[in-house]
Design a protein around this motif. Structure first.
Motif, PDB file in Angstrom:
ATOM      1  N   SER A 161      -4.959   5.396 -11.669  1.00  0.00           N
ATOM      2  CA  SER A 161      -3.931   5.193 -10.838  1.00  0.00           C
ATOM      3  C   SER A 161      -2.802   6.283 -11.269  1.00  0.00           C
ATOM      4  O   SER A 161      -2.701   6.460 -12.405  1.00  0.00           O
TER       5      SER A 161
ATOM      6  N   GLY B  93       2.942  -7.103   0.853  1.00  0.00           N
ATOM      7  CA  GLY B  93       4.246  -6.692   0.671  1.00  0.00           C
ATOM      8  C   GLY B  93       5.060  -7.833  -0.322  1.00  0.00           C
ATOM      9  O   GLY B  93       4.283  -8.778  -0.567  1.00  0.00           O
TER      10      GLY B  93
ATOM     11  N   ASN C 245       2.665   4.514  -5.701  1.00  0.00           N
ATOM     12  CA  ASN C 245       1.598   4.522  -6.585  1.00  0.00           C
ATOM     13  C   ASN C 245       0.433   4.598  -5.849  1.00  0.00           C
ATOM     14  O   ASN C 245       0.391   3.972  -4.482  1.00  0.00           O
TER      15      ASN C 245
ATOM     16  N   GLY D  80      -5.981   2.670  -2.556  1.00  0.00           N
ATOM     17  CA  GLY D  80      -4.568   1.740  -2.421  1.00  0.00           C
ATOM     18  C   GLY D  80      -3.538   2.555  -2.549  1.00  0.00           C
ATOM     19  O   GLY D  80      -3.592   3.587  -3.336  1.00  0.00           O
TER      20      GLY D  80
ATOM     21  N   GLY E  92       0.113 -11.242   1.677  1.00  0.00           N
ATOM     22  CA  GLY E  92      -1.089 -10.183   1.753  1.00  0.00           C
ATOM     23  C   GLY E  92      -2.047 -10.567   2.867  1.00  0.00           C
ATOM     24  O   GLY E  92      -2.093 -11.872   3.287  1.00  0.00           O
TER      25      GLY E  92
ATOM     26  N   ASN F 248       0.847   2.096  -2.753  1.00  0.00           N
ATOM     27  CA  ASN F 248       1.915   1.124  -2.799  1.00  0.00           C
ATOM     28  C   ASN F 248       3.071   1.671  -2.852  1.00  0.00           C
ATOM     29  O   ASN F 248       3.480   2.861  -3.596  1.00  0.00           O
ATOM     30  N   TYR F 249       4.070   1.341  -1.986  1.00  0.00           N
ATOM     31  CA  TYR F 249       5.591   1.946  -1.795  1.00  0.00           C
ATOM     32  C   TYR F 249       6.445   1.093  -2.442  1.00  0.00           C
ATOM     33  O   TYR F 249       6.278  -0.054  -1.858  1.00  0.00           O
ATOM     34  N   GLU F 250       7.358   1.045  -3.310  1.00  0.00           N
ATOM     35  CA  GLU F 250       8.374   0.397  -3.823  1.00  0.00           C
ATOM     36  C   GLU F 250       9.841   0.666  -3.943  1.00  0.00           C
ATOM     37  O   GLU F 250       9.810   2.219  -4.120  1.00  0.00           O
TER      38      GLU F 250
ATOM     39  N   SER G 285       8.560  -4.057  -1.818  1.00  0.00           N
ATOM     40  CA  SER G 285       7.334  -3.154  -1.931  1.00  0.00           C
ATOM     41  C   SER G 285       6.438  -3.443  -0.829  1.00  0.00           C
ATOM     42  O   SER G 285       6.463  -4.560  -0.301  1.00  0.00           O
ATOM     43  N   GLY G 286       5.743  -2.442  -0.251  1.00  0.00           N
ATOM     44  CA  GLY G 286       4.441  -2.770   0.802  1.00  0.00           C
ATOM     45  C   GLY G 286       3.189  -1.757   0.101  1.00  0.00           C
ATOM     46  O   GLY G 286       3.326  -0.864  -0.556  1.00  0.00           O
ATOM     47  N   ASN G 287       2.273  -2.514   0.491  1.00  0.00           N
ATOM     48  CA  ASN G 287       0.981  -1.646   0.125  1.00  0.00           C
ATOM     49  C   ASN G 287       0.022  -1.632   1.124  1.00  0.00           C
ATOM     50  O   ASN G 287      -0.091  -2.518   2.090  1.00  0.00           O
TER      51      ASN G 287
ATOM     52  N   THR H  91       5.282 -13.016  -2.266  1.00  0.00           N
ATOM     53  CA  THR H  91       4.102 -11.948  -1.888  1.00  0.00           C
ATOM     54  C   THR H  91       3.647 -12.379  -0.709  1.00  0.00           C
ATOM     55  O   THR H  91       3.328 -13.574  -0.838  1.00  0.00           O
TER      56      THR H  91
END
Lengths: 451, 282
Positions: free
Chosen positions: A264, A177, A244, A208, A162, A210-212, A189-191, A160
């Motif tokens: 969420s 990510g 998310n 927030g 950040g 997040n795409y995964e 994933s990226g957030n 990870t």
């Protein structure tokens, strides 16, 4: 004279601001504060008679000053052991098969060897057929035993990254990510997050997204949902996308009490079936297995959860109580309540933890299917989607080695209990334990230090 | 063991409750050194880091961690006081001379200075500060209290004995004296520095006083104290002459005393609502 704010009491906020200002006392005169922090750990996890995992992890944080923060994390885990196949036990021997290799005229693909007591079977194609020779691992499970996949063995690596960047003194932007890879699965994933402080840093609102993207490339290929179990090599990988979104509120209620709440929402689309899980199809009278089908789950899922946590600082000890409610459009519901209490002593602490979890099954969860009945739209016998309660009890000990390093040990016991004998079981299944209890012990040794 | 010195234009003392004189002196020296370090860094005069920051008004300046933390703290105080505590209000001193005379400020001069006053007029994106041209920072309202807290915390870390740091009447004790007896602290009379208005016992924590005992102008029977409302440029109406507050730290005590003064006629009500141990002299 307007005194509204003053009358609400300024002391808690002032005390917090003062504590923050004086926190680095001693740092300015001689040298700058420590700004690098390393947290490392080694997890051992053992389920009775099933999975064993060893997981080293390493996290590194670096504070560039001025609120800029870099974080890097790395995890490796090695999982071995046996996992339930999804099929139910029967008073007869049952044989399961999975492809391990494919041979055609042009190429040979071999992904794994037979292990865990499995035997290799070679099934040549009928004479004159262009089909490939099937090379499969065959496992036989004894009468009245829960069918397990014995040869389970996987290693996963994940990383990870950040970054936190302050936009204004009260507004922080975070970017991150993650990448995770194992033999048959890859996740990326990226957030992006924003956190805005209000009310002299006593209130924080965060948002927030997040795409995964996950890619599943099962050993032996992806089976067709509801196809009968076979040793032939299947084709194709599958992928899944998930978005998310999270909204959170953290509020300093008093000098000693911090509360946070978040909601969420996640939406996922793509392959969410477990390619290795089976569902037994049993005779409607005897309950004896006649066929084993690959499970089938919907492609779409909408998940929602709410979470509420309270942390209370007593004069020396710390209490933390949190609750989570989860629901999704597979009709899975769960509720978690967790309590921790940190007893702080001079140079060390002890923190007992209790967590209780209750889950209501997904609408398509079936212990088994019945031959004479119409096939439902979806079905899975994966007990992780079933009804169960789980209790975790543990304790963490931390030892302050010096001003900037800590050694800690966490030990926890987990017990999962489902419905062993669900109502309406057919024939011999009345005598089988359809949801055996699962218990596990985990031990984590951790070391963290700042420099 | 008592060590006296002068810093921040005030008489200062460090008391260390020990029979070991050499150790006591060493502890006191740590506190004194820290008080002087803070003074040197945050004084408006000489070529201090703060004066250089003020001189650079109009441009973006990256400040060090300690300055950044004090600015964050100042931002917090500004928010908590609804804008009445403001580290940019120092320029108003150009209009006011609190010399005991009857000269009150020229309203035109105040009007000309007000555009340079107000936390919201500067840009603070930690660690970068941009002051408008002509604006000045003045940590007068928190600097001495900050010095007391730091001097005490640093010296107490090295000391095996109870100690008290007193910088010009703002003070903090690390704990009760040996044997558990509290420190005896005198509160000065507002009209006569030599006289004592009272004595009080302090076991641990801090005391800070804010007031206009010697800094005022008087005109038409009306006394204008030196504490100015940064929003108007004029002294706070009906403010007590001095407020002393006891709190865990000197910064908290000092700020709460100033907030009480800033509350003007409502000072006593504010102190009572906050549930503070405080002394208000009118």
């Amino acid at each position: 004279m307007q005194l509204t704010r003053l009358n609400r009491g300024v002391q808690p906020a002032l005390a917090a601001a003062t504590a923050s200002l004086l926190a680095n006392c001693g740092a300015h005169a001689e040298d700058e504060a420590e700004n690098a922090f390393v947290d490392s750990g080694l997890l051992f996890y053992q389920e009775s008679d099933r999975v064993r995992a060893i997981e080293p992890n390493l996290n590194f944080n670096y504070d560039f000053g001025g609120g800029e923060l870099l974080s890097l994390g790395f995890v490796a885990d090695s999982v071995t052991g046996a996992t339930p196949l999804g099929a139910v036990a029967a008073p007869v021997k049952q044989t399961f098969i999975r492809p391990i290799s494919v041979k055609s005229n042009s190429s040979t693909q071999t992904v794994t060897s037979a292990s865990g007591g499995a035997t290799v079977v070679t099934i040549p194609p009928p004479p004159g057929s262009p089909a490939a020779t099937i090379v499969a691992a065959s496992t036989t499970v004894g009468a009245n035993r829960l069918p397990l996949d014995q040869g389970f063995n996987d290693t996963r690596y994940a990383g990870t990254l950040g970054w936190v960047e302050p936009i204004t003194p009260d507004l922080k932007l975070s970017l991150g990510g993650a990448y995770s890879s194992e033999q048959d699965y890859r996740s990326l994933s990226g957030n992006l997050g924003l956190a805005q402080d209000f009310n002299a840093h006593n209130t924080t609102v965060s948002l927030g997204v997040n795409y995964e993207n996950d890619r599943s490339s099962p050993i032996g290929g992806t089976p067709t949902p509801f196809a009968s179990m076979s040793g032939s090599w299947k084709n194709g990988n599958r992928s899944k996308d998930e978005i998310n979104a999270l909204v959170g509120l953290t509020q300093v209620m008093s000098r000693r009490w911090l509360t946070s709440f978040n909601y969420s929402y996640a939406w996922s689309n793509g392959y969410q079936t477990d390619p290795y899980k089976l569902v037994s199809v049993v005779d409607g009278t005897t309950g004896l297995p006649g066929d084993y089908l690959y499970e089938n789950r919907p492609d779409k899922r909408r998940k929602q959860s709410v979470f509420w946590e309270n942390r209370i600082h007593l004069p020396s000890d710390v209490v933390d109580v949190s609750m989570r409610y989860y629901w999704d459009d597979w009709s899975l519901r769960s509720f978690t309540i967790e309590g921790r209490y940190r007893f702080v002593f001079d140079g060390y602490y002890a923190e007992p933890l209790v967590r209780w979890y209750r889950q209501e099954a997904a609408s398509f969860f079936r212990y088994y299917l019945v031959q004479s009945q119409a096939l439902p739209q979806y079905a899975s016998a994966d007990t992780r989607l079933g009804n169960f309660d789980a209790t975790t009890a543990g304790v963490k000990f931390g030892l302050q080695l010096d001003k900037s390093s800590e050694l800690n040990l966490r030990v926890a016991y987990y017990l999962q209990q489902g419905d062993n004998h669900p109502a309406g079981a057919v024939g011999q299944l009345k005598n089988q334990n359809l949801f055996p209890d699962l218990d596990a012990v985990s031990v984590v040794v951790g070391y963290s230090f700042a420099f | 063991m008592r060590r006296r010195f002068t810093a921040m234009a005030s008489p200062c003392e460090v008391l260390v409750d020990t029979d070991d004189r050499a150790h006591g002196l060493a502890i006191a020296a740590i506190a004194e050194a820290e008080a002087r370090r803070v003074e040197t860094k945050f004084t408006r005069y000489a070529n201090s880091p703060l004066s250089r920051l003020n001189a650079a008004a109009g441009t973006a300046v990256t400040v060090d961690t300690e300055m950044a933390e004090l600015l964050d703290f100042a931002a917090c105080c500004h928010a908590l006081s609804d804008g009445r505590f403001d580290v940019t209000s120092g320029v108003l001193r150009r209009a006011w001379r609190f010399d005991g005379s009857d000269r009150i400020a020229d309203p035109l001069l105040i009007a000309a200075l007000l555009p340079l006053v107000g936390w919201e007029k500067l840009t603070w994106r930690r660690p970068v500060l941009t002051l408008r041209p002509g604006m000045e920072l003045d940590f007068g309202g928190i600097g001495k209290e900050y010095a007391v807290d730091r001097a005490l915390v640093l010296a107490a870390r090295a000391a095996g004995a109870p100690l008290l740091v007193n910088l010009g009447g703002d003070l903090r004790a690390s704990g009760p004296r040996a044997g558990g007896t509290p420190w005896q602290v005198a509160i000065a009379d507002v009209d006569d520095t030599a006289a004592r208005a009272g004595r009080l016992a302090l076991a641990c924590g801090a005391l800070a006083t804010s007031g206009d005992a010697h800094r005022y102008v008087e005109r038409g029977g009306r006394r204008y104290g030196h504490l100015l409302d940064p929003r108007t440029g004029w002294p706070i109406d009906c403010a007590p002459r001095a407020v002393t507050v006891a709190a865990a730290s000197c910064l908290e005590a000092g700020l709460l005393a100033k907030l009480a003064l800033l509350a003007g006629a409502d000072a006593e009500r504010f102190l009572a609502a906050e549930g503070l141990r405080a002394w208000c002299l009118r």
